[in-house]
Design a protein around this motif. Structure first.
Motif, PDB file in Angstrom:
ATOM      1  N   LEU A 134       0.917  -1.353   0.107  1.00  0.00           N
ATOM      2  CA  LEU A 134      -0.043  -0.132  -0.028  1.00  0.00           C
ATOM      3  C   LEU A 134       0.956   1.136  -0.035  1.00  0.00           C
ATOM      4  O   LEU A 134       0.580   2.240  -0.628  1.00  0.00           O
ATOM      5  N   ILE A 135       1.939   1.217   0.854  1.00  0.00           N
ATOM      6  CA  ILE A 135       2.729   2.530   0.948  1.00  0.00           C
ATOM      7  C   ILE A 135       3.510   2.657  -0.614  1.00  0.00           C
ATOM      8  O   ILE A 135       3.578   3.825  -1.025  1.00  0.00           O
ATOM      9  N   LYS A 136       4.115   1.471  -1.284  1.00  0.00           N
ATOM     10  CA  LYS A 136       4.607   1.903  -2.583  1.00  0.00           C
ATOM     11  C   LYS A 136       3.282   2.247  -3.717  1.00  0.00           C
ATOM     12  O   LYS A 136       3.989   3.164  -4.507  1.00  0.00           O
ATOM     13  N   ASN A 137       2.279   1.768  -3.610  1.00  0.00           N
ATOM     14  CA  ASN A 137       1.173   2.346  -4.210  1.00  0.00           C
ATOM     15  C   ASN A 137       0.994   3.697  -4.343  1.00  0.00           C
ATOM     16  O   ASN A 137       0.599   4.568  -5.058  1.00  0.00           O
ATOM     17  N   LEU A 138       0.708   4.249  -2.790  1.00  0.00           N
ATOM     18  CA  LEU A 138       0.871   5.780  -2.501  1.00  0.00           C
ATOM     19  C   LEU A 138       1.849   6.462  -3.207  1.00  0.00           C
ATOM     20  O   LEU A 138       1.648   7.610  -3.576  1.00  0.00           O
ATOM     21  N   LEU A 139       3.016   6.080  -2.819  1.00  0.00           N
ATOM     22  CA  LEU A 139       4.256   6.784  -3.483  1.00  0.00           C
ATOM     23  C   LEU A 139       4.148   6.940  -4.855  1.00  0.00           C
ATOM     24  O   LEU A 139       4.585   7.998  -5.624  1.00  0.00           O
ATOM     25  N   CYS A 140       3.778   5.993  -5.759  1.00  0.00           N
ATOM     26  CA  CYS A 140       3.456   5.742  -6.893  1.00  0.00           C
ATOM     27  C   CYS A 140       2.470   6.971  -7.434  1.00  0.00           C
ATOM     28  O   CYS A 140       2.754   7.854  -8.307  1.00  0.00           O
ATOM     29  N   VAL A 141       1.461   7.155  -6.678  1.00  0.00           N
ATOM     30  CA  VAL A 141       0.387   7.959  -7.082  1.00  0.00           C
ATOM     31  C   VAL A 141       1.019   9.359  -6.750  1.00  0.00           C
ATOM     32  O   VAL A 141       1.066  10.522  -7.661  1.00  0.00           O
ATOM     33  N   LEU A 142       1.569   9.736  -5.585  1.00  0.00           N
ATOM     34  CA  LEU A 142       2.334  10.915  -5.376  1.00  0.00           C
ATOM     35  C   LEU A 142       3.462  11.703  -6.213  1.00  0.00           C
ATOM     36  O   LEU A 142       3.550  12.616  -6.937  1.00  0.00           O
ATOM     37  N   VAL A 143       3.826  10.548  -6.646  1.00  0.00           N
ATOM     38  CA  VAL A 143       4.982  10.824  -7.770  1.00  0.00           C
ATOM     39  C   VAL A 143       4.696  11.013  -9.155  1.00  0.00           C
ATOM     40  O   VAL A 143       4.831  12.145  -9.900  1.00  0.00           O
ATOM     41  N   LYS A 144       3.598  10.304  -9.451  1.00  0.00           N
ATOM     42  CA  LYS A 144       3.070  10.327 -10.813  1.00  0.00           C
ATOM     43  C   LYS A 144       2.242  11.905 -10.747  1.00  0.00           C
ATOM     44  O   LYS A 144       2.511  12.531 -11.743  1.00  0.00           O
ATOM     45  N   SER A 145       1.437  12.447  -9.898  1.00  0.00           N
ATOM     46  CA  SER A 145       0.964  13.557  -9.911  1.00  0.00           C
ATOM     47  C   SER A 145       1.935  14.584  -9.966  1.00  0.00           C
ATOM     48  O   SER A 145       1.613  15.522 -10.757  1.00  0.00           O
ATOM     49  N   ALA A 146       2.873  14.543  -9.242  1.00  0.00           N
ATOM     50  CA  ALA A 146       3.948  15.872  -9.134  1.00  0.00           C
ATOM     51  C   ALA A 146       4.749  15.758 -10.622  1.00  0.00           C
ATOM     52  O   ALA A 146       4.709  16.935 -11.444  1.00  0.00           O
ATOM     53  N   SER A 147       5.027  14.584 -11.283  1.00  0.00           N
ATOM     54  CA  SER A 147       5.665  14.591 -12.309  1.00  0.00           C
ATOM     55  C   SER A 147       4.586  15.076 -13.459  1.00  0.00           C
ATOM     56  O   SER A 147       5.212  15.959 -14.447  1.00  0.00           O
ATOM     57  N   GLU A 148       3.572  14.835 -13.532  1.00  0.00           N
ATOM     58  CA  GLU A 148       2.597  15.186 -14.715  1.00  0.00           C
ATOM     59  C   GLU A 148       2.420  16.706 -14.672  1.00  0.00           C
ATOM     60  O   GLU A 148       2.184  17.370 -15.884  1.00  0.00           O
ATOM     61  N   LEU A 149       2.050  17.494 -13.154  1.00  0.00           N
ATOM     62  CA  LEU A 149       2.338  18.789 -13.320  1.00  0.00           C
ATOM     63  C   LEU A 149       3.380  19.386 -14.104  1.00  0.00           C
ATOM     64  O   LEU A 149       3.222  20.372 -14.638  1.00  0.00           O
ATOM     65  N   VAL A 150       4.543  18.921 -13.554  1.00  0.00           N
ATOM     66  CA  VAL A 150       5.753  19.373 -14.149  1.00  0.00           C
ATOM     67  C   VAL A 150       5.664  19.391 -15.749  1.00  0.00           C
ATOM     68  O   VAL A 150       5.966  20.398 -16.374  1.00  0.00           O
ATOM     69  N   GLU A 151       5.488  18.240 -16.313  1.00  0.00           N
ATOM     70  CA  GLU A 151       5.284  18.078 -17.523  1.00  0.00           C
ATOM     71  C   GLU A 151       4.374  18.967 -18.354  1.00  0.00           C
ATOM     72  O   GLU A 151       4.612  19.311 -19.493  1.00  0.00           O
ATOM     73  N   LYS A 152       3.294  19.502 -17.596  1.00  0.00           N
ATOM     74  CA  LYS A 152       2.240  20.143 -18.073  1.00  0.00           C
ATOM     75  C   LYS A 152       2.821  21.885 -18.162  1.00  0.00           C
ATOM     76  O   LYS A 152       1.894  22.651 -18.375  1.00  0.00           O
ATOM     77  N   GLY A 153       3.792  21.808 -17.644  1.00  0.00           N
ATOM     78  CA  GLY A 153       4.371  23.309 -17.427  1.00  0.00           C
ATOM     79  C   GLY A 153       3.809  23.850 -16.086  1.00  0.00           C
ATOM     80  O   GLY A 153       3.923  25.202 -16.101  1.00  0.00           O
ATOM     81  N   MET A 154       3.257  23.128 -15.188  1.00  0.00           N
ATOM     82  CA  MET A 154       2.722  23.486 -13.745  1.00  0.00           C
ATOM     83  C   MET A 154       3.590  23.583 -12.648  1.00  0.00           C
ATOM     84  O   MET A 154       3.035  22.958 -11.604  1.00  0.00           O
ATOM     85  N   GLU A 155       4.835  23.567 -12.733  1.00  0.00           N
ATOM     86  CA  GLU A 155       5.876  23.463 -11.641  1.00  0.00           C
ATOM     87  C   GLU A 155       5.426  24.546 -10.458  1.00  0.00           C
ATOM     88  O   GLU A 155       5.542  24.008  -9.457  1.00  0.00           O
ATOM     89  N   GLU A 156       4.962  25.767 -10.779  1.00  0.00           N
ATOM     90  CA  GLU A 156       4.695  26.580 -10.000  1.00  0.00           C
ATOM     91  C   GLU A 156       3.391  25.990  -9.069  1.00  0.00           C
ATOM     92  O   GLU A 156       3.331  26.214  -7.845  1.00  0.00           O
ATOM     93  N   PHE A 157       2.486  25.475  -9.628  1.00  0.00           N
ATOM     94  CA  PHE A 157       1.257  24.770  -8.880  1.00  0.00           C
ATOM     95  C   PHE A 157       1.732  23.970  -7.891  1.00  0.00           C
ATOM     96  O   PHE A 157       1.346  23.661  -6.655  1.00  0.00           O
ATOM     97  N   LEU A 158       2.658  22.878  -8.511  1.00  0.00           N
ATOM     98  CA  LEU A 158       3.318  21.919  -7.628  1.00  0.00           C
ATOM     99  C   LEU A 158       4.096  22.464  -6.358  1.00  0.00           C
ATOM    100  O   LEU A 158       3.853  21.970  -4.986  1.00  0.00           O
ATOM    101  N   LEU A 159       4.850  23.656  -6.632  1.00  0.00           N
ATOM    102  CA  LEU A 159       5.793  24.277  -5.413  1.00  0.00           C
ATOM    103  C   LEU A 159       4.752  24.955  -4.463  1.00  0.00           C
ATOM    104  O   LEU A 159       4.735  24.641  -3.327  1.00  0.00           O
ATOM    105  N   ARG A 160       3.270  25.432  -5.059  1.00  0.00           N
ATOM    106  CA  ARG A 160       2.411  25.620  -3.844  1.00  0.00           C
ATOM    107  C   ARG A 160       1.887  24.686  -3.051  1.00  0.00           C
ATOM    108  O   ARG A 160       1.655  24.661  -1.963  1.00  0.00           O
ATOM    109  N   GLY A 161       1.699  23.453  -3.741  1.00  0.00           N
ATOM    110  CA  GLY A 161       0.992  22.493  -2.975  1.00  0.00           C
ATOM    111  C   GLY A 161       2.284  21.753  -1.927  1.00  0.00           C
ATOM    112  O   GLY A 161       1.829  21.356  -0.892  1.00  0.00           O
TER     113      GLY A 161
END
Length: 354
Positions: free
Chosen positions: A226-253
């Motif tokens: 379960l921990i590994k799955n949670l980490l996958c979701v967290l990393v995926k969401s952060a990576s997709e934000l940066v790929e979309k040019g939304m790093e500032e959004f990630l930083l605020r989070g």
């Protein structure tokens, strides 16, 4: 002595009557100019109630909140005042009586299920729930299944409210979490993977929810998968934000996450395994961008710092078990987590930051 006797009579009259209007008036006066006689009189009476009738005052303020749906100002002020008062109780190591908890618990559930709750009120409510849950864990061995069921209902109908209530919980057992875990994670993942520019606070709240779930699970005997799955979701969401040019959004989070972790870690005394869970997440997103790297390092420094001994930490059901079982649970969890790390991850987690 005479003044104390007068305050005693006023306090008894205020709290013993079934009518809540008297306390509502006192609450309103506590938000007046502090130089006015009305404020000074109300403040003296309120402080007396805090010192002498904490259980009754808590019940009465909850009733003011429930019964003031037609007056949003009084309603908001009453729950805010209660949240601040319970913060004071926590600093004093105050605990409710078992008898009062039996009355407080169902009343608080009623507060949580009220419709159209303002966000400011939810933030106050979640602190109230946190303190009451802490008391339940300390004093009531029967637990609080009704709250677990309530969080499930909120996750289905009002997921953002469920996020708020969940992230401020003290450590609870896996039975409590299991009832709503799947649904609340499903809703949090939806928010994380579908970011909206004007909903940054919601995204940050979902981020905190999944991180807090990992922290809760690592203090239980749930599977490390379960921990590994949670980490996958967290990393995926952060990576997709940066790929979309939304790093500032990630930083605020991440800024919101840092503030949350600062308070939660001190309040609930994270174990080594729990701290390492957060550090692994930070390691895995460190190369998404220069600014993200700095934010990740900042959170990593925070999570590795010593807890504030001045803040009373909450117990967990694991802490109430024999020491040998505590150690085996945490060591087993960390051993499994360590298997998923590379040597560089471990080095990064334990290298002092400049």
């Amino acid at each position: 002595m005479a003044e104390s006797s007068i305050l005693m009579l006023k306090a008894r009259d205020l709290l013993a009557t079934p009518n809540h209007e008297g306390l509502a008036i006192v609450v309103d006066k506590l938000f007046m100019d502090r130089e006015t006689d009305e404020y000074k009189s109300a403040n003296a009476l309120y402080d007396f109630c805090v010192d002498k009738f904490a259980n009754l005052l808590t019940l009465k303020l909850l009733k003011v909140y429930v019964c003031s749906s037609s007056n949003e100002l009084v309603r908001s002020r009453s729950i805010y005042l209660l949240s601040e008062t319970l913060t004071l109780f926590r600093s004093r190591s105050y605990e409710f009586s078992r008898v009062s908890l039996y009355e407080i618990k169902p009343l608080l559930i009623s507060c949580l299920t009220m419709q159209e709750t303002r966000e400011a009120d939810i933030k106050s409510l979640r602190r109230v729930v946190s303190f009451v849950t802490y008391n339940v864990m300390m004093l009531d061995n029967s637990g609080w299944d009704e709250l677990s069921e309530c969080i499930l209902e909120l996750a289905i109908n009002e997921p953002l409210k469920a996020f708020h209530i969940f992230i401020d919980l003290p450590r609870v057992d896996e039975k409590f979490i299991y009832r709503f875990m799947e649904r609340i994670l499903e809703e949090a993942e939806k928010v994380l993977l579908n970011p909206e520019e004007d909903r940054i606070e919601d995204w940050g709240l979902a981020l905190q929810t999944i991180v807090k779930m990992g922290i809760q699970i690592l203090d239980s005997e749930m599977k490390i998968d379960l921990i590994k799955n949670l980490l996958c979701v967290l990393v995926k969401s952060a990576s997709e934000l940066v790929e979309k040019g939304m790093e500032e959004f990630l930083l605020r989070g991440l800024e919101d996450l840092e503030r949350f972790l600062s308070r939660d870690k001190n309040l609930h005394n994270y174990s080594t395994a729990q701290c390492n869970f957060v550090s692994v997440f930070m390691f895995k997103i460190r190369e998404l961008g220069t600014h993200t790297n700095e934010a990740a390092k900042k959170i990593n420094r925070l999570i590795k710092s010593d807890n504030n001994p001045a803040i009373k930490t909450s117990p967990s059901l694991i802490q109430q078990q024999p020491q040998e079982k505590q150690d085996s649970v945490l060591e087993r969890g960390m051993a499994e987590l360590a298997k998923s790390l590379t040597e560089c991850e471990v080095d990064w987690m334990h290298t002092p930051e400049a």
